[in-house]
Design a protein around this motif. Structure first.
Motif, mmCIF file in Angstrom:
data_model
loop_
_atom_site.group_PDB
_atom_site.id
_atom_site.type_symbol
_atom_site.label_atom_id
_atom_site.label_comp_id
_atom_site.label_asym_id
_atom_site.label_seq_id
_atom_site.Cartn_x
_atom_site.Cartn_y
_atom_site.Cartn_z
ATOM 1 N N TYR A 155 0.841 -1.204 0.000
ATOM 2 C CA TYR A 155 0.000 0.000 0.000
ATOM 3 C C TYR A 155 0.880 1.260 0.000
ATOM 4 O O TYR A 155 0.613 2.234 -0.700
ATOM 5 N N ALA A 156 1.918 1.229 0.814
ATOM 6 C CA ALA A 156 2.834 2.382 0.889
ATOM 7 C C ALA A 156 3.489 2.639 -0.458
ATOM 8 O O ALA A 156 3.682 3.793 -0.876
ATOM 9 N N LEU A 157 3.847 1.549 -1.147
ATOM 10 C CA LEU A 157 4.470 1.687 -2.466
ATOM 11 C C LEU A 157 3.500 2.347 -3.450
ATOM 12 O O LEU A 157 3.877 3.260 -4.197
ATOM 13 N N LEU A 158 2.245 1.906 -3.431
ATOM 14 C CA LEU A 158 1.241 2.484 -4.330
ATOM 15 C C LEU A 158 0.924 3.930 -3.944
ATOM 16 O O LEU A 158 0.706 4.784 -4.808
ATOM 17 N N GLN A 159 0.903 4.206 -2.644
ATOM 18 C CA GLN A 159 0.641 5.573 -2.191
ATOM 19 C C GLN A 159 1.758 6.507 -2.637
ATOM 20 O O GLN A 159 1.516 7.655 -3.035
ATOM 21 N N GLN A 160 2.986 6.005 -2.583
ATOM 22 C CA GLN A 160 4.128 6.804 -3.029
ATOM 23 C C GLN A 160 4.015 7.114 -4.524
ATOM 24 O O GLN A 160 4.281 8.235 -4.962
ATOM 25 N N PHE A 161 3.619 6.092 -5.285
ATOM 26 C CA PHE A 161 3.392 6.275 -6.725
ATOM 27 C C PHE A 161 2.330 7.355 -6.953
ATOM 28 O O PHE A 161 2.519 8.290 -7.738
ATOM 29 N N ARG A 162 1.232 7.225 -6.260
ATOM 30 C CA ARG A 162 0.109 8.161 -6.473
ATOM 31 C C ARG A 162 0.445 9.577 -6.028
ATOM 32 O O ARG A 162 0.057 10.551 -6.669
ATOM 33 N N ASN A 163 1.201 9.685 -4.933
ATOM 34 C CA ASN A 163 1.551 11.020 -4.428
ATOM 35 C C ASN A 163 2.386 11.814 -5.421
ATOM 36 O O ASN A 163 2.303 13.044 -5.475
ATOM 37 N N LEU A 164 3.215 11.118 -6.197
ATOM 38 C CA LEU A 164 4.013 11.825 -7.197
ATOM 39 C C LEU A 164 3.115 12.535 -8.202
ATOM 40 O O LEU A 164 3.374 13.670 -8.599
ATOM 41 N N PHE A 165 2.034 11.886 -8.634
ATOM 42 C CA PHE A 165 1.112 12.500 -9.584
ATOM 43 C C PHE A 165 0.262 13.584 -8.918
ATOM 44 O O PHE A 165 -0.033 14.622 -9.519
ATOM 45 N N LEU A 166 -0.110 13.349 -7.657
ATOM 46 C CA LEU A 166 -0.962 14.315 -6.956
ATOM 47 C C LEU A 166 -0.261 15.634 -6.684
ATOM 48 O O LEU A 166 -0.898 16.616 -6.294
ATOM 49 N N GLN A 167 1.054 15.660 -6.877
ATOM 50 C CA GLN A 167 1.757 16.939 -6.782
ATOM 51 C C GLN A 167 1.223 17.920 -7.829
ATOM 52 O O GLN A 167 1.317 19.132 -7.664
ATOM 53 N N VAL A 168 0.681 17.373 -8.909
ATOM 54 C CA VAL A 168 0.128 18.211 -9.979
ATOM 55 C C VAL A 168 -1.376 18.004 -10.123
ATOM 56 O O VAL A 168 -2.160 18.949 -10.103
ATOM 57 N N ALA A 169 -1.802 16.735 -10.291
ATOM 58 C CA ALA A 169 -3.221 16.472 -10.537
ATOM 59 C C ALA A 169 -3.529 15.012 -10.277
ATOM 60 O O ALA A 169 -2.632 14.155 -10.289
ATOM 61 N N ASP A 170 -4.801 14.745 -10.047
ATOM 62 C CA ASP A 170 -5.259 13.365 -9.938
ATOM 63 C C ASP A 170 -5.702 12.930 -11.331
ATOM 64 O O ASP A 170 -6.860 13.107 -11.714
#
Length: 716
Positions: free
Chosen positions: A697-712
């Motif tokens: 889950y942490a790995l996927l959250q890290q992946f998602r957070n990189l994109f959320l720096q700009v947009a979902d």
């Protein structure tokens, strides 16, 4: 198939000039759409619109609809007969068709033989259809307020005096507004007041032009007015200034336009050019003339609605009219200059801005405080401390004086000069240029696509003025509803949005947070004891959503940014509007430049991850990955790629508002498409081992957070 020309004309009293084109276009569109729906063809539709008539000409109109063959299927043949006799099913079907049983036929279908009834419905003649089509079009015209005349109960925008409806050389008999259709029309009131007989539709336009002294084509009159005015201006040694809105209005006021040149006293040129232009354009419907340097000449061009053998009298009459108008303007100007803007501000205490929101004096006090707080976002970082102090002083001074010209005599006579008058009066007082220009720029932008303020004081003042009105009106529950927006709040919101996103630098974004801006404005109202209907939290939410909606609509219509991109950025909750807009631009560019396959894979990955995380039974998903718990090659590869990206200069621990080029940032993340696809192909996320599941889950959250720096981007 037979074809004939068609003509319709509705003769009226003088129609409202500002809606003439709208009425003409609506009539044509309605009639042609109805004819097309009825299966009738035509070519070369031509509209006629003058002050006294609305008309439509159709060339080669088909005079009759094509016959229509109707086929109605009934029961199966097997069920239609029993022992050689018709069954109730067959008799009932025949009765429903209105025929005897022996009139039915049989056809072969994929389900066997069935009864069928065929009939031919003759097409209607256009002579029968057209009265209803015209009546429908007339009733659907966009008329804000209709009137009655005489003893009639009929209503229209103006009294109707004649109706023409011809098909070829024949009259289509109908009655509109209590009048029977005929072939008689009337020409110019002065030059040709007698009735004119129209033999055929094709002769109509030329008949009225030659015998009636009426140019029925709006476009032709408009072109003639423009050409004549330009020619007269050249003869006077200058260039005519023609605004489309005024040109259209003058065109709608004339049937036989004749351009004439007049003059006025050169002393009046001491007045601000905007004042002279307002007198000419708004009050007199004249065109003004510039010299080669762009300065006004003491010349105007007026458009008469007739030809005269003594044009000197017409010119003299117009000169007699404009002279006292300009003299009045000069008197107002000189009288106003005797009073300072600060003294005029005291008079604002008696002028109510809005009953629940206080006076205009109260408004200027609020604006001054808010403008001082927003000012630093527009002041250049290169300014010295003393320069910054002076600019803040200019902002406050401009805000306190921003409504003073509203109680001046000039604005009372020429309301369209608000702000412009303030600028001139401030200049005459010797106030700083930043202050004087800001008094005019406070109203910018006035419409979508309009210019934005150029001065620091103008930017701060324009934003504060708009936010104050928006917060006040939303606070007392006066938000726009449906198509109704009596306070032009949509325009003000768009103006505020454009100032923020287009005129705030990246380094100053943190100084202008929308949430904070609204709070500051609310505080100003509270200090004055204003009671709002909405709570502060509801007001913030409603106004923020309202302004974001304006940003979405403007970005889509003006910048080509899709709604999906807007939603993607909104989901990431940017801290301010300027950063919100930059992210939208970046995501749109990223989507335009990357391949559709790459975008789709990244979007699907983000959607899948968002879905997994949202359904997680772990309350606090960690963001740190324990590399020692990574087992599968695919999860190790994904983690390694994430680490490489996070260590890159442009991606590592960067705050969203510090991303200068969002499209470049997203392009770097595009390399994740293969690792994340392989991860989902080879790795089970929801394993029974809680420690292992938390780590994935942490790995996927890290992946998602990189994109959320700009947009979902899962919204795309």
């Amino acid at each position: 198939m037979e074809y004939q020309d068609f003509l319709f004309e509705l003769g009226t009293e003088e129609l409202p000039p500002k809606t003439l084109q709208l009425l003409s276009q609506a009539l044509t569109e309605s009639v042609t759409q109805q004819l097309t729906a009825a299966g009738l063809t035509f070519s070369a539709p031509k509209t006629f619109a003058t002050p006294r008539r609305l008309g439509l000409f159709l060339s080669a109109l088909s005079v009759k609809q094509a016959d229509k063959i109707i086929e109605k299927k009934g029961p199966a043949v097997q069920a239609a007969f029993k022992a050689g006799k018709p069954t109730p099913a067959m008799l009932g079907f025949a009765k429903s068709c209105g025929v005897a049983a022996d009139a039915l036929e049989t056809i072969q279908t994929d389900k066997g033989e069935r009864l069928v009834y065929r009939s031919t419905v003759p097409g209607k003649h256009v002579r029968t259809l057209m009265p209803e089509i015209i009546n429908t079009a007339i009733n659907a015209l966009p008329i804000a307020k209709r009137m009655r005349w005489g003893m009639s109960k009929e209503t229209f925008v103006r009294p109707v005096h004649w109706v023409v409806m011809l098909l070829g050389d024949e009259i289509i008999n109908t009655t509109l507004f209590g009048l029977n259709s005929e072939r008689k029309t009337w020409g110019h009131r002065v030059h040709a007041p007698q009735a004119l007989i129209i033999k055929t539709p094709a002769h109509y336009e030329n008949l009225l032009k030659t015998a009636g002294k009426v140019m029925t084509s709006f476009e032709m009159r408009r072109a003639q007015i423009k050409t004549s005015a330009e020619q007269l201006a050249r003869q006077a040694g200058g260039t005519v200034v023609i605004h489309d809105e005024l040109l259209d209005e003058i065109t709608a006021l004339t049937e036989w336009p004749v351009a004439l040149t007049g003059t006025f006293d050169r002393d009046f040129l001491k007045l601000p050019r905007e004042v002279i232009a307002a007198v000419m354009e708004k009050h007199q419907k004249y065109f003004f003339v510039n010299d080669a340097q762009g300065n006004l000449l003491p010349v105007f061009i007026c458009i008469a609605n007739l030809e005269s053998q003594d044009t000197a009298q017409i010119i003299a009459g117009n000169e007699r009219v404009i002279r006292p108008r300009l003299a009045d303007a000069q008197f107002f100007y000189e009288t106003d200059l005797k009073k300072s803007l600060i003294s005029q501000r005291e008079r604002l205490k008696t002028v109510v801005f809005q009953k629940a929101l206080g006076t205009l004096f109260d408004k200027t006090t609020r604006i001054a405080q808010l403008a001082k707080q927003t000012g630093p976002a527009f002041i250049s970082e290169t300014c010295t401390d003393s320069e910054k102090t002076q600019q803040l002083h200019n902002i406050e001074q401009a805000a306190l004086l921003c409504k003073s010209d509203l109680v001046c005599d000039m604005v009372a006579e020429f309301p369209e000069l608000q702000g412009i008058t303030g600028r001139y009066y401030a200049q005459q007082e010797g106030l700083p240029q930043q202050v004087s220009l800001a008094l005019q720029e406070q109203y910018l932008p006035r419409f979508s696509g309009d210019a934005l303020p150029t001065t620091t004081a103008g930017k701060a003042l324009a934003l504060a003025e708009k936010i104050d009105t928006l917060v006040g009106m939303f606070g007392i529950n006066k938000a726009p509803s449906g198509n109704k927006d009596p306070f032009s709040l949509r325009r003000l919101a768009l103006g505020a949005v454009r100032i923020i996103i287009e005129q705030v630098t990246v380094s100053a974004m943190h100084l202008l947070q929308l949430d904070q801006l609204i709070s500051q404005s609310i505080a100003q109202f509270q200090q004055q004891g204003v009671q709002f209907t909405l709570t502060e939290s509801d007001l913030k939410k409603q106004l923020t959503d309202f302004m974001l909606e304006r940003l979405k609509n403007w970005s889509y219509s003006e910048q080509g940014i899709s709604t999906a991109v807007f939603l993607a950025v909104k989901a990431a909750k940017p801290e301010n509007l300027a950063n919100f807009y930059r992210r939208m631009q970046g995501v749109q560019k990223f989507c335009n430049h990357e391949s559709a396959l790459t975008i789709n894979r990244l979007v699907q990955a983000n959607k899948r991850i968002a879905n997994i995380l949202s359904k997680s039974d772990i309350p606090d998903i960690p963001t740190d990955v324990n590399s020692s718990l990574l087992q599968e090659a695919a999860e190790k590869a994904l983690y390694e790629q994430l680490c490489q990206l996070q260590s890159a200069t442009s991606v590592s621990s960067v705050k969203p508002d510090q991303i200068n080029m969002p499209e470049d940032y997203l392009s770097q993340l595009a390399v994740l498409k293969d690792p994340v696809d392989q991860f989902f192909d080879q790795v089970m996320v929801n394993v029974e081992d809680l420690q292992l599941r938390r780590n994935r889950y942490a790995l996927l959250q890290q992946f998602r957070n990189l994109f959320l720096q700009v947009a979902d981007i899962s919204f795309i």
